[in-house]
Design a protein around this motif. Structure first.
Motif, mmCIF file in Angstrom:
data_model
loop_
_atom_site.group_PDB
_atom_site.id
_atom_site.type_symbol
_atom_site.label_atom_id
_atom_site.label_comp_id
_atom_site.label_asym_id
_atom_site.label_seq_id
_atom_site.Cartn_x
_atom_site.Cartn_y
_atom_site.Cartn_z
ATOM 1 N N GLU A 1 -12.618 -1.737 10.394
ATOM 2 C CA GLU A 1 -12.844 -1.473 8.971
ATOM 3 C C GLU A 1 -11.989 -0.327 8.434
ATOM 4 O OE1 GLU A 1 -17.040 -0.964 8.678
ATOM 5 O OE2 GLU A 1 -17.486 -3.054 9.228
ATOM 6 N N PRO B 1 -11.465 -2.887 3.867
ATOM 7 C CA PRO B 1 -10.748 -2.508 2.639
ATOM 8 C C PRO B 1 -9.249 -2.307 2.828
ATOM 9 C CG PRO B 1 -12.075 -0.682 3.469
ATOM 10 C CD PRO B 1 -12.482 -1.889 4.250
ATOM 11 N N HIS B 2 -8.800 -2.168 4.062
ATOM 12 C CA HIS B 2 -7.374 -1.931 4.303
ATOM 13 C C HIS B 2 -6.671 -3.178 4.843
ATOM 14 C CE1 HIS B 2 -8.300 2.224 3.492
ATOM 15 N NE2 HIS B 2 -9.248 2.171 4.405
ATOM 16 N N THR B 3 -7.227 -4.349 4.543
ATOM 17 C CA THR B 3 -6.533 -5.601 4.869
ATOM 18 C C THR B 3 -5.295 -5.710 3.990
ATOM 19 O OG1 THR B 3 -8.642 -6.679 5.400
ATOM 20 C CG2 THR B 3 -6.731 -8.108 5.014
ATOM 21 N N MET C 1 -8.991 -13.300 0.641
ATOM 22 C CA MET C 1 -8.541 -11.909 0.694
ATOM 23 C C MET C 1 -9.580 -10.981 0.046
ATOM 24 S SD MET C 1 -6.357 -9.706 1.755
ATOM 25 C CE MET C 1 -4.655 -10.230 2.011
ATOM 26 N N ARG C 2 -10.125 -11.373 -1.088
ATOM 27 C CA ARG C 2 -11.132 -10.527 -1.736
ATOM 28 C C ARG C 2 -12.336 -10.335 -0.826
ATOM 29 N NH1 ARG C 2 -15.788 -11.081 -3.942
ATOM 30 N NH2 ARG C 2 -15.728 -13.360 -3.786
ATOM 31 N N ARG D 1 -11.519 -7.955 2.049
ATOM 32 C CA ARG D 1 -11.402 -6.550 1.645
ATOM 33 C C ARG D 1 -12.750 -5.922 1.313
ATOM 34 N NH1 ARG D 1 -5.714 -6.769 -1.827
ATOM 35 N NH2 ARG D 1 -4.355 -6.570 0.007
ATOM 36 N N GLU D 2 -13.762 -6.758 1.074
ATOM 37 C CA GLU D 2 -15.092 -6.185 0.873
ATOM 38 C C GLU D 2 -15.598 -5.533 2.151
ATOM 39 O OE1 GLU D 2 -17.541 -9.317 -0.588
ATOM 40 O OE2 GLU D 2 -16.775 -9.178 -2.651
ATOM 41 N N ARG E 1 0.834 -1.204 0.000
ATOM 42 C CA ARG E 1 0.000 0.000 0.000
ATOM 43 C C ARG E 1 0.869 1.253 0.000
ATOM 44 N NH1 ARG E 1 -5.477 -0.281 1.372
ATOM 45 N NH2 ARG E 1 -6.262 -2.325 0.735
#
Length: 382
Positions: free
Chosen positions: A289, A315-317, A307-308, A311-312, A18
């Motif tokens: 979150e 979002p910052h996983t 993972m998808r 992240r839903e 990131r």
């Protein structure tokens, strides 16, 4: 005189992929407010201004804006290079920059030449020791002994010799090193090449304050020898760090006081462990979150597309591991031992079990067997 001790900005660094430039600019530009509120005379950056020897254009632009904001707040700035920086690149145009109050101390040959800043009590000599790579610097200094302690001792000997000719000057040294007693984290790059990396604090005897860089946690080695740490967390090992800077006051007699000033945290870190379905649905996890998140999944079978799905909701996983509850202990076997007595079909089924955490079904076993037989027939037909 009041100094602001910082280090290890690592502008351009990413956090598990990131981009952090926005967060870095927010925190570091905020130092300008500290300069104004606390009437800071000099801002010190003890190495690792950038995260890479060749920083990106975006990182350079960000760093330029940060330094310009601090300078406009009224402080002079002294920077020395760290092990992440390219000393020649960072020090380019140093003479021109000094005219505007930005002092870049990156050359080994001139480390004994201080930046002189004057207040009502007289001069303060600020010396910047760039990161010293032991072997090349040892040869430059003409030393027989190897290691960080040897080259830093010689550097300090040269600084003390210059100080001897300035009996009325108080003194500050910036250095980028691993001093004995400091506590490392996972985000520092090792500097052990060329000998034992740790050096004793006694190497820096004879100066009023030592502003250290390299270790990312703020810490006090002694009253006059301190690490400011990095302004942001750069690994989950720093989850409990309280990122800060040191406000250093010098009076007529030398070091008068040191005060810690905590920095804002743009996005906090968190870790969470549990079953995927629980993490995605339990309302108690809502505070996570907005955090950079490290997730450990304990599902007995590795979830698909985890993972998808994470992240839903979060979002910052940025990091995920799978550690099934009561995870199967696996013996450390050599390749030959692991393969002994097993045919290709058994090896393929075992691989699927290890990856997924559950044995293949009968239909999966049949599919694997059919695929292996097809490969075998193709090889025979060649």
């Amino acid at each position: 005189m009041r100094l602001l001790h910082t280090s290890d900005w690592h502008v351009g660094r990413t956090f598990h992929g990131r981009d952090l430039l926005a967060e870095q600019e927010e925190v570091l530009s905020g130092l300008a407010e500290v300069v104004i509120d606390q009437e800071i005379d000099v801002v010190l950056v003890a190495g690792d201004l950038y995260d890479r020897a060749v920083p990106s254009a975006e990182a350079v632009d960000t760093c330029h804006r940060i330094l310009r904001t601090i300078a406009r707040a009224g402080a002079r700035i002294v920077i020395t290079s760290g092990n992440h920086d390219s000393a020649p690149r960072l020090g380019a145009f140093a003479d021109f920059a000094a005219a505007g109050g930005l002092h870049l101390r990156t050359r080994v040959s001139t480390l004994q030449e201080p930046v002189i800043v004057t207040d009502d009590h007289g001069p303060v000599a600020i010396y910047g020791i760039p990161y010293l790579e032991p072997d090349p610097v040892r040869h430059l200094f003409g030393l027989d002994e190897r290691g960080h302690t040897a080259v830093l001792t010689e550097a300090m000997n040269r600084i003390r010799a210059d100080l001897a000719a300035r009996p009325d000057a108080r003194s500050v040294v910036l250095a980028h090193a691993f001093v004995t007693g400091g506590q490392p984290s996972e985000s520092e790059r090792p500097i052990s090449v060329g000998g034992v990396e740790q050096v004793p604090a006694s190497v820096f005897d004879g100066v009023d304050y030592v502003a250290l860089g390299h270790l990312h946690g703020p810490q006090r080695i002694s009253e006059r020898v301190r690490y400011s740490g990095s302004p942001l967390a750069y690994s989950f090992s720093e989850i409990d760090h309280r990122k800060s800077v040191w406000l250093v006051d010098l009076d007529a007699n030398g070091l008068a006081a040191v005060e810690r000033r905590e920095l804002p945290v743009p996005r906090r870190l968190a870790t969470v462990t549990g079953l995927l379905d629980d993490l995605l649905t339990v309302s108690a996890h809502a505070p996570l979150e907005e955090r950079f998140l490290y997730v450990v999944l304990t599902d007995p079978v590795r979830p698909l597309d985890a993972m998808r799905k994470l992240r839903e909701r979060f979002p910052h996983t940025v990091r995920m591991e799978w550690q099934p509850v009561g995870g199967r202990a696996t013996a450390e076997l050599s390749y030959a031992e692991a393969m002994r007595g097993r045919d290709d079909h058994e090896v393929a089924c075992g691989f699927l079990t290890d990856c997924r955490g559950s044995e293949p079904t009968e239909s999966e076993r049949a599919l694997l067997k059919e695929a292996l037989e097809a490969v075998s027939r193709a090889e025979v037909a060649r």
